[in-house]
Every structure is written in C-alpha cells, then in structure tokens.
Design a protein around this motif. Structure first.
Motif, short mmCIF file in Angstrom:
data_model
loop_
_atom_site.label_atom_id
_atom_site.label_comp_id
_atom_site.label_asym_id
_atom_site.label_seq_id
_atom_site.Cartn_x
_atom_site.Cartn_y
_atom_site.Cartn_z
N GLU A 89 1.12 -1.11 -0.16
CA GLU A 89 -0.03 0.14 0.09
C GLU A 89 0.69 1.38 -0.20
O GLU A 89 0.44 2.14 -0.74
CB GLU A 89 -0.61 0.00 1.10
CG GLU A 89 -2.01 -1.14 0.76
CD GLU A 89 -3.21 -1.43 2.37
OE1 GLU A 89 -2.66 -0.67 2.95
OE2 GLU A 89 -4.57 -2.16 1.66
N GLN A 90 1.79 1.49 0.62
CA GLN A 90 2.76 2.23 0.51
C GLN A 90 3.90 2.92 -0.71
O GLN A 90 3.40 3.95 -1.29
CB GLN A 90 4.15 2.10 2.04
CG GLN A 90 4.68 3.39 2.01
CD GLN A 90 6.39 2.75 2.55
OE1 GLN A 90 6.29 1.62 3.41
NE2 GLN A 90 7.17 3.66 3.00
N LYS A 91 3.63 1.90 -1.79
CA LYS A 91 4.68 2.25 -2.52
C LYS A 91 3.50 1.84 -3.92
O LYS A 91 3.11 3.14 -4.31
CB LYS A 91 4.92 0.56 -3.23
CG LYS A 91 6.06 0.15 -3.01
CD LYS A 91 7.07 -1.13 -3.85
CE LYS A 91 8.37 -1.47 -2.67
NZ LYS A 91 7.75 -2.61 -1.60
N ILE A 92 1.78 1.70 -3.21
CA ILE A 92 0.96 1.98 -4.22
C ILE A 92 0.46 4.35 -4.29
O ILE A 92 -0.11 4.57 -4.94
CB ILE A 92 -0.21 1.58 -4.20
CG1 ILE A 92 0.02 -0.53 -4.54
CG2 ILE A 92 -1.49 2.10 -5.03
CD1 ILE A 92 -0.69 -1.02 -4.90
N ASP A 93 0.74 3.89 -2.79
CA ASP A 93 0.18 5.81 -2.51
C ASP A 93 1.56 6.53 -3.52
O ASP A 93 0.67 7.40 -3.95
CB ASP A 93 0.14 5.78 -1.27
CG ASP A 93 -0.94 5.30 -0.45
OD1 ASP A 93 -1.69 4.98 -1.07
OD2 ASP A 93 -0.28 4.97 1.08
N PHE A 94 2.66 5.85 -3.18
CA PHE A 94 4.01 6.69 -3.87
C PHE A 94 3.00 7.11 -5.80
O PHE A 94 3.00 7.96 -6.49
CB PHE A 94 4.61 6.63 -3.60
CG PHE A 94 5.89 7.03 -3.99
CD1 PHE A 94 6.78 8.38 -4.02
CD2 PHE A 94 6.60 7.19 -5.37
CE1 PHE A 94 7.64 8.78 -4.52
CE2 PHE A 94 7.98 7.25 -6.28
CZ PHE A 94 7.99 8.71 -5.37
N LYS A 140 0.50 6.76 -7.13
CA LYS A 140 -1.09 7.28 -7.70
C LYS A 140 -0.66 8.72 -7.12
O LYS A 140 -0.98 9.23 -8.19
CB LYS A 140 -1.98 6.61 -6.20
CG LYS A 140 -3.15 7.20 -6.54
CD LYS A 140 -4.74 6.66 -5.61
CE LYS A 140 -5.88 6.46 -6.72
NZ LYS A 140 -6.86 6.29 -6.10
N LYS A 141 0.09 9.12 -5.95
CA LYS A 141 0.30 10.83 -5.94
C LYS A 141 0.98 11.17 -7.10
O LYS A 141 0.54 12.11 -7.96
CB LYS A 141 1.68 10.84 -4.56
CG LYS A 141 1.76 11.99 -4.66
CD LYS A 141 2.80 11.75 -3.08
CE LYS A 141 3.61 13.42 -3.49
NZ LYS A 141 4.17 13.72 -2.03
N GLN A 176 1.21 10.07 -10.17
CA GLN A 176 0.58 9.32 -11.48
C GLN A 176 1.06 8.62 -12.42
O GLN A 176 1.43 8.77 -13.19
CB GLN A 176 0.26 10.38 -11.88
CG GLN A 176 -1.51 10.68 -11.34
CD GLN A 176 -1.84 12.23 -11.89
OE1 GLN A 176 -1.05 12.91 -12.55
NE2 GLN A 176 -2.85 12.54 -12.02
N ALA A 195 -7.16 1.09 -4.99
CA ALA A 195 -7.03 2.22 -5.06
C ALA A 195 -7.12 2.65 -6.26
O ALA A 195 -6.51 4.14 -6.38
CB ALA A 195 -5.13 2.31 -4.71
#
Length: 360
Positions: A109-114, A116-117, A119, A159
């Motif tokens: 989830e941490q990598k996915i947040d980055f 997404k941020k 794009q 996400a």
C-alpha cells in the motif's frame, strides 16, 4: 567488456541529444526466474544514484513531455532509487510521463500511494493463469509467483489504478492466449493487453520456437474470446496490436514506434551503458557509450545500417500502413525480419479490416 564500451571512440561523442523515451534499468536483480528473461545477462547490481542522475539529464533538452520508464530486473527491488528519481524530477520541475514495468509481486500500500500520488503508469508482466504463468515466471526457487502478482494487481485495483498487461507468446502461452483475456476481464482494472514474441536475448535465446500454425490458432482464439467478453460485459479492452493499427490509420507514420531509428530513445543499464532500445541491451555491438561520456556517433551510425534492411523490406510490403514496420530485435540469427512477427500482425490486421467492413 564494459570498459571497451566506455572507451569507444571518444572523439565522436555527442554529449546530449533530444531524448523522448528514457528507460532506466534500476537494477539487474530480480526475484523471479523467468524462462525467457532477456535481461538475464545484465549486471546483477543496482544502478548508483550518480548514473541515474546523469541519465535523467538526457531528457531535459526535449521540448515536449518525455516518457521515463523504470525497469530492471525488477525495478521494485530498487524502490528507494525509483523514489529518488521521481523526487529529483519534481524538485527540478521537469514534467515527464512516468511508467514502471513490474512483476507486481512486491507491491504494497505504501508503494501504491506513491504511484498514485505521482500518476505513474503501471505495466505488469503476466502470462495468464498459473497453468502457464507458473511455468514461465516462477520465483528463484521455482515456486509459483502467480498469486502474488494477482494480489499486487488487486491492490492497484483497490486504489483505483488501471494497468496494462504484457504477455510473452511462447510454447507455453501460445495455446492459452484466450485465458489471458479471461484473466484481464476477471481482474477488472486491466485497460490494455499486449502480446510479445520472445526476444532472442538473454535466456530468450534458449527458448523453443513456436510455429506459424500454433501462433495463428492462438491469436484467433484470443480474438474470439475478446469479442465474447466485450459483448457480454459491454466493457472494452485495448489490445496493443489493434490499437497500433488504429493509430496508423489515423495518421501515425510507419516506424514511428522505433525510437532507435529516430535516435530519440535511450536505455541505460545499471552500470550506465547506453543502448538505443531496451531490446538491444546487453549486446556489446549495439552499445552506444556510457552516460558519463554521451553517445558515440560512429556506433549510432553502425546501428542505423543494421536497421535499414528492415525498413527497406517493410516499406515495400502491402501491410506497412497497418503494421507500422517490424522490430529488428525480434529477428533470429540469419533473418532480416522474424516471419512470426509478420504472421501475428497479419492475423490481427485482417481481423481489424473485417471489423471495419462490418461497421460500413
């Protein structure tokens, strides 16, 4: 070998050029052991930041929005370096289209947040369900990676991130290409699927070759499954090869996909060696120099003479405006063009033409 390449004719250097596509192989290491891995002969190290920073300078002269693709090995094994590259671009206010080509097994989830941020576009390498993916793309201990790849894709889906899937067509997958379409619709966040023939590079050189009959049967099955799912779900799925035909029909010029031919692409290996294309990486005869010294003009000219026969053959072919031209990296020893590539494209072109006729 590498030193020979670093010292290639220092008088012929070009210190910078307008790079539209920069592919950074952040590491030669990978957590999988794919049967056809073209990067298997890469240096097993991570790219030092000094090399990544020098490579990033090459896109700063391009007036448009360049594309930067992070690859490997498995780029998520060099996550800290990937983050540093993205933050460097942000700090210097360079706009670029960012992409990661990954096996998705290391996503969290941490990598996915980055992701997404910033794009960042995600391409996932997946050869269908476990009956084919487990054989082609196992872990180092030969255990199955499929569940972990699918978990990674589902995390992206949660996400709200859509992805592209790349499937390699070999003796294992060729009879199960329709299953890749099943899986894409099942996952729900797959926007695009591309089918690539094995490159004769790294372990890909050892792969058994498929024949044209197997390929034809596999592609037909895949296309009919695509129709089936699009009809019952009312959702469309982009097939890269069909998308390319559509773009060519709308005015894209043949060979516009070949960054090597237009001298507008650069692949940088973890030790800083430059190649005009990822598909030529690791082949000493196609090394264009080291990031610290720029591109060697003589070597670039030699590469273009290798590409010219492909352009000549393709330009005289009736399918050129639908196909866009063959890929030099797919040729086996003694070939100018890989006939399997022509077979695959012609089947898809005929399918496209039939669809157009039906619309009329």
């Amino acid at each position: 070998d590498n030193m020979a390449c670093i010292n290639c004719n220092m008088n012929n250097k070009i210190h910078s050029q307008s790079v539209q596509l920069l592919i950074l192989a952040l590491t030669g290491q990978c957590n999988l052991n794919c049967s056809y891995c073209y990067a298997s002969n890469q240096i097993q190290q991570s790219m030092p930041w000094s090399i990544a920073e020098q490579a990033l300078q090459y896109i700063t002269e391009y007036s448009g929005t360049p594309t930067i693709q992070f690859t490997g090995g498995e780029p998520l094994l060099a996550w800290d370096l990937l983050v540093k590259c993205v933050e460097w671009l942000e700090y210097h206010k360079f706009k670029a289209k960012l992409q990661i080509q990954t096996n998705a097994t290391l996503l969290d989830e941490q990598k996915i947040d980055f992701i997404k941020k910033y794009q960042i576009g995600i391409g996932v390498s997946l050869d269908g369900f476990a009956d084919s993916n487990a054989i082609n793309r196992p872990y180092k201990d030969f255990s199955d990676s499929t569940t972990d790849t699918i978990k990674g894709i589902q995390l992206l889906s949660s996400a709200g991130i859509e992805i592209g899937i790349t499937t390699v067509v070999n003796t294992i997958t060729v009879e199960r290409l329709d299953k890749v379409i099943d899986l894409a619709f099942y996952l729900g966040n797959v926007r695009q699927v591309g089918f690539n023939l094995v490159r004769p590079q790294g372990r890909g050189k050892e792969e058994l070759l498929i024949n044209e009959e197997m390929l034809e049967a596999g592609i037909h099955k895949m296309l009919s499954r695509l129709e089936y799912w699009q009809n019952i779900t009312n959702r469309s799925l982009i097939i890269s090869q069909l998308d390319k035909i559509s773009k060519l029909q709308k005015g894209y010029t043949p060979f516009s996909h070949c960054y090597a031919l237009h001298k507008s692409g650069m692949y940088v290996s973890p030790d800083g060696m430059m190649y005009a294309c990822a598909s030529l990486a690791g082949r000493e005869e196609y090394c264009l120099g080291h990031v610290s010294g720029g591109v060697d003009r003589k070597r670039e000219t030699i590469l273009l003479t290798h590409l010219e026969p492909v352009v000549d053959i393709c330009t005289n072919c009736n399918f050129i405006n639908y196909c866009g031209g063959a890929c030099y990296s797919r040729v086996q020893l003694g070939q100018t063009i890989n006939p399997l590539e022509c077979t695959m494209k012609k089947i898809i072109i005929k399918y496209y033409q039939n669809k157009q006729m039906m619309r009329v």
